[in-house]
Design a protein around this motif. Structure first.
Motif, short mmCIF file in Angstrom:
data_model
loop_
_atom_site.label_atom_id
_atom_site.label_comp_id
_atom_site.label_asym_id
_atom_site.label_seq_id
_atom_site.Cartn_x
_atom_site.Cartn_y
_atom_site.Cartn_z
N LYS A 1 -54.70 4.54 13.78
CA LYS A 1 -53.52 5.23 13.27
C LYS A 1 -52.89 4.51 12.10
O LYS A 1 -52.08 5.06 11.39
N ARG A 2 -53.26 3.24 11.96
CA ARG A 2 -52.60 2.44 10.93
C ARG A 2 -52.93 2.93 9.55
O ARG A 2 -54.01 3.39 9.28
N LYS A 3 -52.01 2.79 8.66
CA LYS A 3 -52.25 3.17 7.26
C LYS A 3 -53.04 2.08 6.59
O LYS A 3 -52.78 0.92 6.84
N ASP B 1 0.83 -1.21 0.00
CA ASP B 1 0.00 0.00 0.00
C ASP B 1 0.86 1.25 0.00
O ASP B 1 0.58 2.23 -0.71
N LEU C 1 -25.42 17.20 12.26
CA LEU C 1 -26.57 16.49 12.82
C LEU C 1 -26.72 16.74 14.31
O LEU C 1 -27.83 16.94 14.81
N GLU D 1 -20.58 15.85 8.94
CA GLU D 1 -21.98 15.44 8.97
C GLU D 1 -22.46 15.24 10.42
O GLU D 1 -23.55 15.68 10.80
N GLU D 2 -21.59 14.59 11.21
CA GLU D 2 -21.94 14.36 12.62
C GLU D 2 -22.16 15.67 13.35
O GLU D 2 -23.12 15.83 14.10
N THR E 1 -46.37 3.10 10.67
CA THR E 1 -47.48 2.30 11.21
C THR E 1 -48.38 3.12 12.13
O THR E 1 -49.46 2.66 12.50
N ARG F 1 -5.73 5.85 -2.13
CA ARG F 1 -6.86 5.41 -1.33
C ARG F 1 -6.87 6.08 0.04
O ARG F 1 -7.92 6.47 0.55
N HIS G 1 -15.20 4.30 8.33
CA HIS G 1 -15.24 5.15 9.53
C HIS G 1 -16.51 4.99 10.35
O HIS G 1 -16.61 5.58 11.42
N ILE H 1 -8.55 9.40 -0.08
CA ILE H 1 -10.02 9.32 -0.18
C ILE H 1 -10.61 8.89 1.16
O ILE H 1 -11.64 9.40 1.58
N ASP H 2 -9.90 7.97 1.84
CA ASP H 2 -10.35 7.55 3.18
C ASP H 2 -10.40 8.75 4.12
O ASP H 2 -11.36 8.92 4.88
N ASP H 3 -9.33 9.56 4.06
CA ASP H 3 -9.27 10.74 4.94
C ASP H 3 -10.44 11.67 4.64
O ASP H 3 -11.08 12.21 5.53
N ALA I 1 -13.32 10.89 3.27
CA ALA I 1 -14.59 10.29 3.74
C ALA I 1 -14.74 10.48 5.24
O ALA I 1 -15.83 10.81 5.74
N GLY I 2 -13.62 10.30 5.96
CA GLY I 2 -13.66 10.47 7.41
C GLY I 2 -13.99 11.90 7.79
O GLY I 2 -14.79 12.15 8.70
N LEU J 1 -17.63 12.61 7.19
CA LEU J 1 -18.47 11.98 8.21
C LEU J 1 -18.47 12.83 9.49
O LEU J 1 -19.51 13.00 10.13
#
Lengths: 166, 369
Positions: A164-166, A88, A121, A117-118, B144, A103, B122, A106-108, A110-111, A114
């Motif tokens: 309540k059920r559909k 590698d 959120l 994003e965290e 539901t 690679r 990750h 790209i991993d870095d 993506a991390g 994330l």
């Protein structure tokens, strides 16, 4: 694995072999008949097979728990991981030399995405909680007012719990 | 010598025909080869019609359809492990846990985690439990119109479901744990020996490979029972290769066994370290994000299903769960089956699952006309 501690502590393969032939030495009732039928001989073969597989399975299980196997497993894994890491590293350097992303890059990325994003959120969750708290605070006096008005008005009897059920 | 066989030649006192090769049987089997190939090529897994009711990243939630009228309002969500694929719970029409619940009038959903790629390395247990599972539970509640759901977690999916239930006890009405490891102080499984810190450096594996490679996982699982998986299975196959019914089951099972997927690297690292190596779950020390898992927070009715012949998750790893939860209504069933036999075994399908459905039915809200 072998040692000189007497007959009870023989090496695993000898143990397996002795066990196997020991059990094979006691054929089923059918095998003792003077003229065994084909069904009886089939049964005997099945028993031999069963005894062999059981003894073999026990031997394998014991072997795979042995220090000898575990050391070999660790060494093999360490070597293959070291080889993969070197490969590698070499490929990564070659890609860097060609100014193309590897690679690891790209991993870095993506991390990092994330983590962003965290954070977003988590922030949204915190905001949602705040908004819900405020909404509840506004809703309580409103509901109290509405309930007071409703108790004054004459209304038909309430409906059952709506599905309540559909 | 006491270890020497009493009569080493007894084995050879067999009729001569026992050693004559069975040419007739061999001919029959060779004649059946085209049929074998045909069945192998037509194997179809996933028996029950379903819709995808929710999707997020690679995750999908299947909603199963049935002609049987629903008898219970509380929906059931099945959570499978991150290893292998979840269709083992719906392998074939006569080997389907999903169909057992549908026939009993439940509304059944199942999580398919999808196949992680390098970019998912990750993802941690926190992402799977607190993000994905939580979103799925909220989706099913919304879909539901129910406030609570029942959870069924199988194997590692059971461990994750236990973690989720302890974090959100108010959302879970009933919890079924199925061959799920909780307490790793029972080290009798070969997996525990292999994953011991002394022999296995999980950091090195994850740092090198990213995700836990599926071929490596599959090889390890096969080696847990080498004689059974690499020899007996194929001898059994040869013996029964003229039986079409057997072949359908065999190839369906083989499809599942060989359908291994990688595990997201960070999840694998955390699971091996916190669970296999340090046994933190029973100590109340597993951390997901900024929350700590306390199993005593679980207060809903609990049914703990264990397989007495389980070579992956010995009963000693599941049984302590019932003493660790805060539930008053808790039961355990130790069924004579293996890890997979617990879901697809003929005996389990006939005897175990009707009992489980009955247990769940008693604790789910009925549909009122």
């Amino acid at each position: 694995m072998s040692n000189n501690n007497g007959a009870t502590n023989t090496d695993p393969f000898s143990q397996f072999w002795t066990d196997f032939f020991g059990k094979m030495g006691a054929p089923p009732e059918a095998a003792r008949m003077a003229t065994p039928s084909p069904a009886a001989s089939n049964e005997m073969i099945k028993q031999m097979q069963r005894v062999f597989f059981d003894a073999m399975a026990k031997y394998c299980e014991d072997y795979m728990r042995s220090e000898q196997f575990l050391t070999m497993m660790k060494q093999t894994m360490d070597k293959s991981l070291a080889f993969k890491q070197q490969l590698d590293q070499f490929l990564g350097q070659a890609q860097k030399g060609m100014q193309s992303p590897a690679r690891a890059d790209i991993d870095d990325l993506a991390g990092t995405l994330l983590k962003i994003e965290e954070r977003v959120l988590d922030r949204l969750d915190a905001l949602e909680k705040k908004v819900n708290g405020k909404a509840a605070a506004v809703e309580v006096p409103r509901r109290a007012k509405r309930d007071a008005g409703a108790s004054r008005a004459t209304r038909p009897s309430g409906r059952g719990k709506s599905a309540k059920r559909k | 010598m006491s270890t020497f066989p009493q009569n080493p030649f007894a084995a050879f006192q067999m009729p001569q025909q026992a050693f004559i090769p069975d040419f007739e049987g061999f001919r029959e089997r060779m004649a059946a080869m085209p049929k074998v190939m045909e069945i192998a090529s037509k194997v179809r897994v996933g028996a029950t019609p379903r819709d995808v009711s929710y999707q997020e990243d690679k995750l999908k939630v299947y909603h199963y359809q049935s002609d049987v009228p629903k008898a219970h309002r509380t929906p059931l969500i099945m959570v499978f492990a991150l290893v292998n694929r979840p269709y083992i719970l719906d392998l074939l029409p006569h080997k389907s846990v999903v169909q057992q619940f549908l026939k009993a009038g439940f509304d059944v959903f199942m999580i398919d985690w999808g196949v992680p790629t390098d970019n998912d390395r990750h993802l941690t247990l926190h992402h799977y439990v607190e993000r994905y599972m939580h979103n799925v539970v909220n989706h099913v509640r919304e879909y539901t119109g129910e406030d609570q759901v029942s959870l069924l977690g199988y194997c590692m999916g059971g461990t994750m479901s236990a973690m989720y239930t302890s974090l959100h006890p108010e959302l879970i009405k009933n919890f079924i744990l199925m061959a799920a490891p909780i307490d790793w102080s029972d080290r009798s499984s070969l997996l525990c020996t292999w994953s011991d810190e002394k022999w296995f450096d999980v950091d090195k594996v994850v740092d090198t490979f990213g995700n836990a490679p599926p071929q490596w996982l599959q090889g390890s699982f096969a080696l847990l029972k080498p004689v059974s998986n690499l020899m007996e299975k194929y001898i059994g196959f040869y013996d029964k290769m003229t039986d079409e019914k057997f072949l359908e089951d065999f190839f369906a099972m083989e499809t599942w066994v060989n359908d291994n997927i990688p595990i997201a690297g960070e999840t694998f690292r955390q699971f091996v370290k916190d669970c296999f190596q340090k046994n933190l779950l029973v100590q109340g020390k597993v951390r997901l994000g900024n929350k700590i898992i306390k199993l005593e927070n679980i207060t809903c009715p609990v049914l703990n299903l264990m397989a007495s012949g389980d070579h992956l998750v010995p009963c000693g790893q599941s049984a302590p769960f019932n003493d660790l939860v805060g539930s008053k209504d808790r039961q355990a069933i130790n069924f004579p089956a293996g890890h997979i036999g617990l879901s697809v075994g003929t005996k389990a399908q006939k005897e175990l699952w009707p009992k489980v459905c009955e247990w769940l039915a008693k604790r789910s809200d009925p549909i009122e006309d």
